[in-house]
Design a protein around this motif. Structure first.
Motif, PDB file in Angstrom:
ATOM      1  N   SER A   1     -12.760   4.880 -16.991  1.00 10.81           N
ATOM      2  CA  SER A   1     -12.252   4.984 -15.137  1.00 10.81           C
ATOM      3  C   SER A   1     -13.048   4.867 -14.480  1.00 10.81           C
ATOM      4  N   LYS A   2     -12.551   4.122 -13.057  1.00  7.74           N
ATOM      5  CA  LYS A   2     -13.601   4.060 -11.713  1.00  7.74           C
ATOM      6  C   LYS A   2     -12.228   4.646 -10.883  1.00  7.74           C
ATOM      7  N   THR A   3     -12.233   5.284  -9.785  1.00  2.00           N
ATOM      8  CA  THR A   3     -11.441   5.373  -8.875  1.00  2.00           C
ATOM      9  C   THR A   3     -12.158   5.470  -7.585  1.00  2.00           C
ATOM     10  N   VAL A   4     -11.101   4.776  -7.188  1.00  3.84           N
ATOM     11  CA  VAL A   4     -11.713   4.383  -5.580  1.00  3.84           C
ATOM     12  C   VAL A   4     -11.091   5.056  -4.648  1.00  3.84           C
ATOM     13  N   LYS A   5     -11.821   5.957  -3.419  1.00  5.77           N
ATOM     14  CA  LYS A   5     -10.774   6.362  -1.791  1.00  5.77           C
ATOM     15  C   LYS A   5     -10.770   6.175  -0.837  1.00  5.77           C
ATOM     16  N   GLU A   6      -9.476   5.878  -0.292  1.00  9.25           N
ATOM     17  CA  GLU A   6      -9.921   5.697   0.627  1.00  9.25           C
ATOM     18  C   GLU A   6      -8.783   6.747   1.822  1.00  9.25           C
ATOM     19  N   ARG A   7      -9.233   6.336   2.943  1.00  7.83           N
ATOM     20  CA  ARG A   7      -8.604   7.268   4.090  1.00  7.83           C
ATOM     21  C   ARG A   7      -8.050   5.713   5.360  1.00  7.83           C
ATOM     22  N   ILE A   8      -6.614   6.372   6.209  1.00  7.36           N
ATOM     23  CA  ILE A   8      -5.656   5.843   6.536  1.00  7.36           C
ATOM     24  C   ILE A   8      -5.292   7.058   7.707  1.00  7.36           C
ATOM     25  N   PHE A   9      -5.556   6.762   9.397  1.00  6.32           N
ATOM     26  CA  PHE A   9      -5.578   7.496  10.073  1.00  6.32           C
ATOM     27  C   PHE A   9      -5.128   6.991  11.163  1.00  6.32           C
ATOM     28  N   THR A  10      -5.277   7.924  12.319  1.00  2.19           N
ATOM     29  CA  THR A  10      -4.965   7.107  13.919  1.00  2.19           C
ATOM     30  C   THR A  10      -6.138   8.644  14.940  1.00  2.19           C
TER      31      THR A  10
ATOM     32  N   GLU B   1       3.338   5.949   9.688  1.00  3.96           N
ATOM     33  CA  GLU B   1       3.823   6.439  10.945  1.00  3.96           C
ATOM     34  C   GLU B   1       2.860   7.953  11.466  1.00  3.96           C
ATOM     35  N   ASN B   2       2.802   7.705  12.821  1.00  2.18           N
ATOM     36  CA  ASN B   2       2.085   8.549  13.569  1.00  2.18           C
ATOM     37  C   ASN B   2       3.014   8.798  14.941  1.00  2.18           C
ATOM     38  N   THR B   3       3.947   9.860  14.762  1.00  2.00           N
ATOM     39  CA  THR B   3       5.404  10.132  15.190  1.00  2.00           C
ATOM     40  C   THR B   3       4.861  10.409  16.883  1.00  2.00           C
ATOM     41  N   ALA B   4       3.869  11.112  17.013  1.00  2.00           N
ATOM     42  CA  ALA B   4       3.426  11.895  18.330  1.00  2.00           C
ATOM     43  C   ALA B   4       2.540  10.766  18.961  1.00  2.00           C
ATOM     44  N   LEU B   5       1.776   9.777  18.193  1.00  2.00           N
ATOM     45  CA  LEU B   5       1.603   8.797  18.789  1.00  2.00           C
ATOM     46  C   LEU B   5       1.815   7.652  18.791  1.00  2.00           C
ATOM     47  N   ASP B   6       3.693   7.532  18.466  1.00  2.00           N
ATOM     48  CA  ASP B   6       4.222   6.480  18.745  1.00  2.00           C
ATOM     49  C   ASP B   6       3.576   4.970  18.557  1.00  2.00           C
ATOM     50  N   ILE B   7       2.998   5.514  16.504  1.00  2.00           N
ATOM     51  CA  ILE B   7       2.480   5.028  15.874  1.00  2.00           C
ATOM     52  C   ILE B   7       2.886   3.904  14.789  1.00  2.00           C
ATOM     53  N   ASP B   8       3.155   2.658  14.676  1.00  2.00           N
ATOM     54  CA  ASP B   8       3.037   2.677  13.266  1.00  2.00           C
ATOM     55  C   ASP B   8       2.454   1.324  12.072  1.00  2.00           C
ATOM     56  N   ILE B   9       1.226   1.770  11.570  1.00  2.00           N
ATOM     57  CA  ILE B   9       0.303   1.882  11.355  1.00  2.00           C
ATOM     58  C   ILE B   9       1.233  -0.235  10.292  1.00  2.00           C
ATOM     59  N   PHE B  10       1.557  -0.189   9.442  1.00  2.00           N
ATOM     60  CA  PHE B  10       1.936  -1.473   8.401  1.00  2.00           C
ATOM     61  C   PHE B  10       3.226  -2.002   8.633  1.00  2.00           C
TER      62      PHE B  10
ATOM     63  N   TYR C   1       2.987  13.084  10.997  1.00  2.00           N
ATOM     64  CA  TYR C   1       2.163  11.777  10.206  1.00  2.00           C
ATOM     65  C   TYR C   1       3.395  11.535   9.387  1.00  2.00           C
ATOM     66  N   ARG C   2       4.001  11.015   9.045  1.00  2.00           N
ATOM     67  CA  ARG C   2       5.132   9.931   7.728  1.00  2.00           C
ATOM     68  C   ARG C   2       4.943   8.458   7.424  1.00  2.00           C
ATOM     69  N   ALA C   3       4.966   9.377   5.569  1.00  2.00           N
ATOM     70  CA  ALA C   3       4.682   8.075   4.638  1.00  2.00           C
ATOM     71  C   ALA C   3       5.938   7.703   3.618  1.00  2.00           C
ATOM     72  N   LEU C   4       6.028   6.648   3.621  1.00  2.00           N
ATOM     73  CA  LEU C   4       7.098   5.893   2.703  1.00  2.00           C
ATOM     74  C   LEU C   4       6.089   5.429   0.823  1.00  2.00           C
ATOM     75  N   ILE C   5       6.292   5.957   0.160  1.00  2.00           N
ATOM     76  CA  ILE C   5       5.506   5.412  -0.583  1.00  2.00           C
ATOM     77  C   ILE C   5       6.667   4.571  -1.631  1.00  2.00           C
ATOM     78  N   ALA C   6       6.040   3.486  -2.506  1.00  2.00           N
ATOM     79  CA  ALA C   6       6.929   1.823  -2.869  1.00  2.00           C
ATOM     80  C   ALA C   6       7.241   1.719  -4.447  1.00  2.00           C
ATOM     81  N   PRO C   7       7.470   2.754  -5.232  1.00  2.00           N
ATOM     82  CA  PRO C   7       7.142   2.614  -6.245  1.00  2.00           C
ATOM     83  C   PRO C   7       7.056   1.641  -6.946  1.00  2.00           C
ATOM     84  N   PHE C   8       8.847   1.483  -6.280  1.00  2.00           N
ATOM     85  CA  PHE C   8       9.613   0.019  -6.924  1.00  2.00           C
ATOM     86  C   PHE C   8       8.243  -0.874  -7.002  1.00  2.00           C
ATOM     87  N   ASN C   9       7.786  -1.098  -5.748  1.00  2.00           N
ATOM     88  CA  ASN C   9       6.984  -2.066  -4.896  1.00  2.00           C
ATOM     89  C   ASN C   9       5.819  -2.291  -5.525  1.00  2.00           C
ATOM     90  N   GLY C  10       5.176  -2.112  -6.109  1.00  2.00           N
ATOM     91  CA  GLY C  10       3.750  -1.581  -7.073  1.00  2.00           C
ATOM     92  C   GLY C  10       3.073  -0.963  -6.260  1.00  2.00           C
TER      93      GLY C  10
END
Length: 334
Positions: free
Chosen positions: A323-332, A39-48, A23-32
């Protein structure tokens, strides 16, 4: 195993790059704190949905329809009205239907708190403090802190989002992820081969302003396509299909979330959400742009102004200091 976490330059703005396993991910603090690419490069999946040709300014101008933005507050407020247990706020009407849409948190430049590696986990943390320095504060004078933790591991992206009420007022608690999944999500895939499975319950009727009438509609064969995983989420117009969330199943096990399958290859994009998320709304920008948005929401559209009980509408508040926390997971899967 290659595991890295670092900051990189994206056309003059700073992003967080996380790599773990395939997996490789890019997070954009400048964009919220948007997950602008995963992406999962081994599976050739680009998620978003993403477009490397876009500038930071262009991404900020279209913050809801690229990557995975976090919204505070979800969807629409009728006529911009936000009624809480101790106040009434009036947000600007910014959609053509005469409502306030999507809030403001995803439009802000967030701060990077830390970037680190812990074993096979690559971790990025960001935050935003909403107070009188924010231009929106005169409209909504309820200060809070938003904290994000993105942990990329060999089993996918673990996302945590915490809101803390820093004010002396009751803070309405409603969150949504306006995920924009690619369809197709492989480089050789076809839109007609994508299927979406959503655990739909009650279907909500919307009026001409896209506000719930508080009536449920009969479930039809169309709606059952979501439930049985045969819905093609692109190539046709899906415009605010709104349902109460139920438990799904993935590989024979309970799964509180949605998944998309490329039926030609069997590859899957899976999105597991927190049980705080009580509703799913589906939208695809007319279906002709190669993406679709199955959006989990903690409260129903316009929940602060609906007449139903909180256990029906999902409306809730944070007390001062809470406080309240939401937890989620994205995977392939393949």
């Amino acid at each position: 195993m290659n595991t890295t976490a670092r900051t990189i330059d994206y056309k003059g703005e700073t992003c967080i790059e996380l790599i773990s396993g395939d997996y490789r991910a890019l997070i954009a603090p400048f964009n919220g704190s948007n997950i602008m690419k995963m992406e999962n490069t081994a599976l050739d999946i680009d998620i978003f949905r993403n477009d490397p040709s876009l500038t930071p300014a262009q991404l900020k101008a279209a913050a809801e329809i690229y990557g995975m933005p976090t919204l505070y507050l979800p969807n629409r407020l009728s006529h911009g009205n936000l009624r809480t247990s101790d106040a009434m706020y009036h947000f600007p009407c910014n959609d053509p239907l005469g409502n306030h849409l999507h809030g403001f948190l995803h439009l802000r430049n967030h701060s990077i708190e830390s970037v680190s590696v812990d074993g096979d986990k690559a971790i990025g943390k960001t935050s935003y403090v909403y107070d009188e320095k924010d231009e929106f504060f005169t409209t909504y004078p309820v200060s809070f802190r938003a904290d994000f933790t993105f942990t990329l591991a060999p089993d996918g992206m673990h996302y945590e989002f915490t809101l803390t009420n820093l004010s002396d007022k009751q803070m309405p608690y409603g969150v949504c992820n306006h995920v924009a999944f690619k369809g197709p999500f492989t480089s050789t895939g076809k839109g007609e081969d994508v299927r979406l499975c959503v655990p739909v319950g009650d279907k909500w009727e919307l009026d001409e302003h896209a506000i719930p009438t508080e009536k449920n509609l009969p479930i039809t064969d169309y709606d059952l396509q979501y439930k049985n995983g045969t819905m093609v989420p692109v190539l046709k117009d899906i415009d605010n299909d709104l349902y109460t969330a139920e438990m799904n199943e993935l590989d024979g096990k309970p799964f509180y979330g949605v998944y998309a399958t490329d039926v030609a290859t069997g590859k899957k994009v899976c999105y597991e959400v927190d049980d705080t998320m009580k509703f799913w709304i589906m939208w695809n920008d007319h279906g002709d742009k190669g993406y679709f948005c199955p959006e989990p929401m903690s409260w129903n559209i316009d929940a602060p102004n609906l007449s139903g009980a909180p256990e029906i509408t999902g409306y809730t508040e944070l007390a001062p200091g809470e406080s309240k926390t939401v937890k989620e997971r994205i995977f392939t899967m393949a």
